[in-house]
Motif scaffolding. Sequence first.
Motif, PDB file in Angstrom:
ATOM      1  N   THR A 107       1.049  -0.747  -0.048  1.00 12.22           N
ATOM      2  CA  THR A 107      -0.380  -0.103   0.071  1.00 12.22           C
ATOM      3  C   THR A 107       0.668   1.207  -0.118  1.00 12.22           C
ATOM      4  O   THR A 107       1.576   1.538   1.055  1.00 12.22           O
ATOM      5  CB  THR A 107      -0.831   0.222   1.372  1.00 12.22           C
ATOM      6  N   ILE A 109       0.607   5.304   0.284  1.00 10.60           N
ATOM      7  CA  ILE A 109      -0.479   6.594   0.351  1.00 10.60           C
ATOM      8  C   ILE A 109       0.598   7.693  -0.809  1.00 10.60           C
ATOM      9  O   ILE A 109       1.716   8.059  -0.387  1.00 10.60           O
ATOM     10  CB  ILE A 109      -0.618   7.061   1.773  1.00 10.60           C
ATOM     11  N   GLN A 113      -2.603  12.695  -0.162  1.00  5.72           N
ATOM     12  CA  GLN A 113      -3.766  11.430   0.840  1.00  5.72           C
ATOM     13  C   GLN A 113      -2.795  12.189   1.953  1.00  5.72           C
ATOM     14  O   GLN A 113      -3.776  12.461   3.389  1.00  5.72           O
ATOM     15  CB  GLN A 113      -3.514  10.728  -0.162  1.00  5.72           C
ATOM     16  N   GLU A 114      -1.601  12.183   1.945  1.00  6.08           N
ATOM     17  CA  GLU A 114      -1.231  12.384   3.325  1.00  6.08           C
ATOM     18  C   GLU A 114      -0.959  13.056   3.660  1.00  6.08           C
ATOM     19  O   GLU A 114      -0.953  13.639   4.769  1.00  6.08           O
ATOM     20  CB  GLU A 114       0.927  12.151   3.387  1.00  6.08           C
ATOM     21  N   THR A 142      -8.158   6.772   1.290  1.00  2.00           N
ATOM     22  CA  THR A 142      -8.515   7.607   2.107  1.00  2.00           C
ATOM     23  C   THR A 142      -8.700   7.339   2.856  1.00  2.00           C
ATOM     24  O   THR A 142      -8.202   7.563   4.652  1.00  2.00           O
ATOM     25  CB  THR A 142      -8.284   9.262   2.023  1.00  2.00           C
ATOM     26  N   THR A 145      -7.791   4.175   5.149  1.00  2.00           N
ATOM     27  CA  THR A 145      -5.771   4.486   6.149  1.00  2.00           C
ATOM     28  C   THR A 145      -6.621   5.551   7.336  1.00  2.00           C
ATOM     29  O   THR A 145      -5.636   5.035   8.401  1.00  2.00           O
ATOM     30  CB  THR A 145      -5.167   5.372   5.038  1.00  2.00           C
TER      31      THR A 145
END
Length: 292
Positions: A107, A109, A113-114, A142, A145
């Motif tokens: 996965t 990110i 998205q972070e 998103t 997570t």
Amino acid sequence: NNNNNNNVQANMQSHHPHHTTNNNTHTLNVENHSDQELDHHYDDDDDDDEVSGNPKKLQTVAFAIRSEMVEIVKKQAIELDYPLMEEYDFRNDVVNADVPMDLKPHTRIRRYQERSLAKMFGNGRARSGIIVLPCGAGKTLTGVTAAQTIKKSVVCLCTNAVSVLQWRHQFQLWTNIPSDRIACFTSDRKDKLHPEGCIVITTYTMISYSGKRSDTSKAVMDAISGREWGMMLMDEVHVVPAKMFRKVVGSVKAHCRLGLTATLVREDDLISDLNFLIGPKLYEANWMDLTT
């Protein structure tokens, strides 16, 4: 707790918000900031406080209100420029069971998205609000997570049964959550909820339905409304009717709420209602962000 006085406690603070809840109490905070300070609070990549020689003195005023008046209080607070900030101190929640779930090694990110997740978890707690990402930008990842970061029970709300199955697939694609910890609740499928921490994926219609339910459907709905949830994860919040949204928010006891959408434009012009039904806009990406 058999106490019928389902109270809500709100704290008015001049700085860092704090949020705790149990079955019958709900802590809300008001940040004493100007509009410019709020813009900086949400738009700046770094959410850390600036260190100054004269730190602000914190002052807390606590009061209790009835649960059915929460929406009115939130709306009035916005109009008075004292927006309520809801946050969930999930790391110190020892009451609700954890969900065994981590991201799989493959996965990845993306940077935007972070950034969006940093706005939600910037101070170590889960902040309620809305993340706006364009279509195809990975809103589902998103949300997944965010759920695995909290690692508490989550109610994931979708617009239709097809989306329910897609979200289930995405949870299994990106995380190592055991299959018995994911339950789907639709008109065609009514999985049994795990007695401990779990993910329930359903539709807005299934939660807000007010007619007579089948015995199986009623049992699942009673289980959902009868337990405490770490997060309410809401997809496509711009298309859900305001009346349905209010019923859903009032039916599920969740510590924090995360709304996902590609746009904050609504046909009923009630986008401002989302500010006190879910929370403020935490992050909005445009197509230029997607290229970095």
